[in-house]
Design a protein around this motif. Structure first.
Motif, mmCIF file in Angstrom:
data_model
loop_
_atom_site.group_PDB
_atom_site.id
_atom_site.type_symbol
_atom_site.label_atom_id
_atom_site.label_comp_id
_atom_site.label_asym_id
_atom_site.label_seq_id
_atom_site.Cartn_x
_atom_site.Cartn_y
_atom_site.Cartn_z
ATOM 1 N N SER A 11 43.844 9.267 42.565
ATOM 2 C CA SER A 11 44.868 7.949 42.701
ATOM 3 C C SER A 11 45.132 8.675 44.074
ATOM 4 C CB SER A 11 45.422 7.408 41.960
ATOM 5 O OG SER A 11 46.491 8.050 41.705
ATOM 6 N N SER A 12 45.973 9.897 44.463
ATOM 7 C CA SER A 12 47.065 10.169 45.289
ATOM 8 C C SER A 12 46.234 10.500 46.584
ATOM 9 C CB SER A 12 48.206 11.007 45.063
ATOM 10 O OG SER A 12 46.920 12.492 44.856
ATOM 11 N N ILE A 13 44.651 10.240 46.641
ATOM 12 C CA ILE A 13 44.040 11.294 47.461
ATOM 13 C C ILE A 13 43.199 10.117 48.837
ATOM 14 C CG2 ILE A 13 44.608 13.797 47.512
ATOM 15 C CD1 ILE A 13 41.659 13.983 46.238
ATOM 16 N N ASN A 14 43.078 8.876 48.203
ATOM 17 C CA ASN A 14 42.410 7.794 48.774
ATOM 18 C C ASN A 14 41.992 7.845 50.524
ATOM 19 O OD1 ASN A 14 42.156 6.590 45.653
ATOM 20 N ND2 ASN A 14 44.310 5.619 46.739
ATOM 21 N N ILE A 15 43.487 7.787 50.852
ATOM 22 C CA ILE A 15 43.106 8.004 52.265
ATOM 23 C C ILE A 15 42.091 8.902 52.727
ATOM 24 C CG2 ILE A 15 44.350 8.260 54.696
ATOM 25 C CD1 ILE A 15 46.997 6.930 52.790
ATOM 26 N N LEU A 16 41.823 10.298 52.124
ATOM 27 C CA LEU A 16 41.061 11.124 52.298
ATOM 28 C C LEU A 16 39.428 10.334 51.640
ATOM 29 C CD1 LEU A 16 40.407 14.135 53.916
ATOM 30 C CD2 LEU A 16 40.444 14.721 50.751
ATOM 31 N N VAL A 17 39.746 10.255 50.554
ATOM 32 C CA VAL A 17 37.849 9.512 50.452
ATOM 33 C C VAL A 17 37.659 8.787 50.821
ATOM 34 C CG1 VAL A 17 37.369 8.953 48.245
ATOM 35 C CG2 VAL A 17 38.647 10.021 47.886
ATOM 36 N N ALA A 18 38.185 7.557 51.411
ATOM 37 C CA ALA A 18 37.785 6.288 52.376
ATOM 38 C C ALA A 18 36.641 6.763 53.633
ATOM 39 C CB ALA A 18 38.967 5.519 52.821
ATOM 40 N N PRO A 19 37.398 8.191 54.270
ATOM 41 C CA PRO A 19 36.398 8.544 55.411
ATOM 42 C C PRO A 19 34.623 9.479 54.626
ATOM 43 C CG PRO A 19 38.531 9.250 55.548
ATOM 44 C CD PRO A 19 38.719 8.653 54.226
ATOM 45 N N LEU A 20 35.701 10.051 53.060
ATOM 46 C CA LEU A 20 34.360 10.562 52.691
ATOM 47 C C LEU A 20 33.199 9.408 52.191
ATOM 48 C CD1 LEU A 20 35.818 13.357 50.924
ATOM 49 C CD2 LEU A 20 34.080 13.742 52.823
ATOM 50 N N LYS A 21 33.513 8.323 51.996
ATOM 51 C CA LYS A 21 32.368 6.681 51.853
ATOM 52 C C LYS A 21 32.022 6.867 52.473
ATOM 53 C CE LYS A 21 35.005 5.885 46.702
ATOM 54 N NZ LYS A 21 35.926 4.858 46.172
ATOM 55 N N ALA A 22 32.876 6.468 53.778
ATOM 56 C CA ALA A 22 32.132 5.384 55.197
ATOM 57 C C ALA A 22 31.237 6.620 55.927
ATOM 58 C CB ALA A 22 33.390 5.270 55.676
ATOM 59 N N ALA A 23 31.263 8.028 55.890
ATOM 60 C CA ALA A 23 29.927 8.240 56.560
ATOM 61 C C ALA A 23 29.427 8.917 55.934
ATOM 62 C CB ALA A 23 31.091 9.363 57.568
#
Length: 69
Positions: A11-23
């Motif tokens: 849960s502490s790396i959501n900001i990094l995971v979001a771009p991975l999902k978007a791309a």
């Protein structure tokens, strides 16, 4: 377990995971290759305005360039 699966559960790396999902870069980390990944926690990004992060998430070509670095 592969990197992308682990990352999506932290849960502490959501900001990094979001771009991975978007791309659609999540599958990049599902292969049998070895990876070393340095992941900043979400609090690293506190100085960024939400609009900056939102703009990046909408710029898929830029995200794709970042994901191959």
């Amino acid at each position: 377990m592969v990197i992308s699966d682990v990352a999506m559960k932290v849960s502490s790396i959501n900001i990094l995971v979001a771009p991975l999902k978007a791309a659609k870069g999540v599958d990049t980390f599902k292969g049998n290759s070895l990876f070393t990944v340095f992941v900043p926690a979400d609090d690293t990004f506190t100085e960024l305005q939400a609009s900056t992060i939102d703009a990046l998430l909408k710029d898929i070509p830029k995200l794709n360039k970042i994901s191959i670095l």
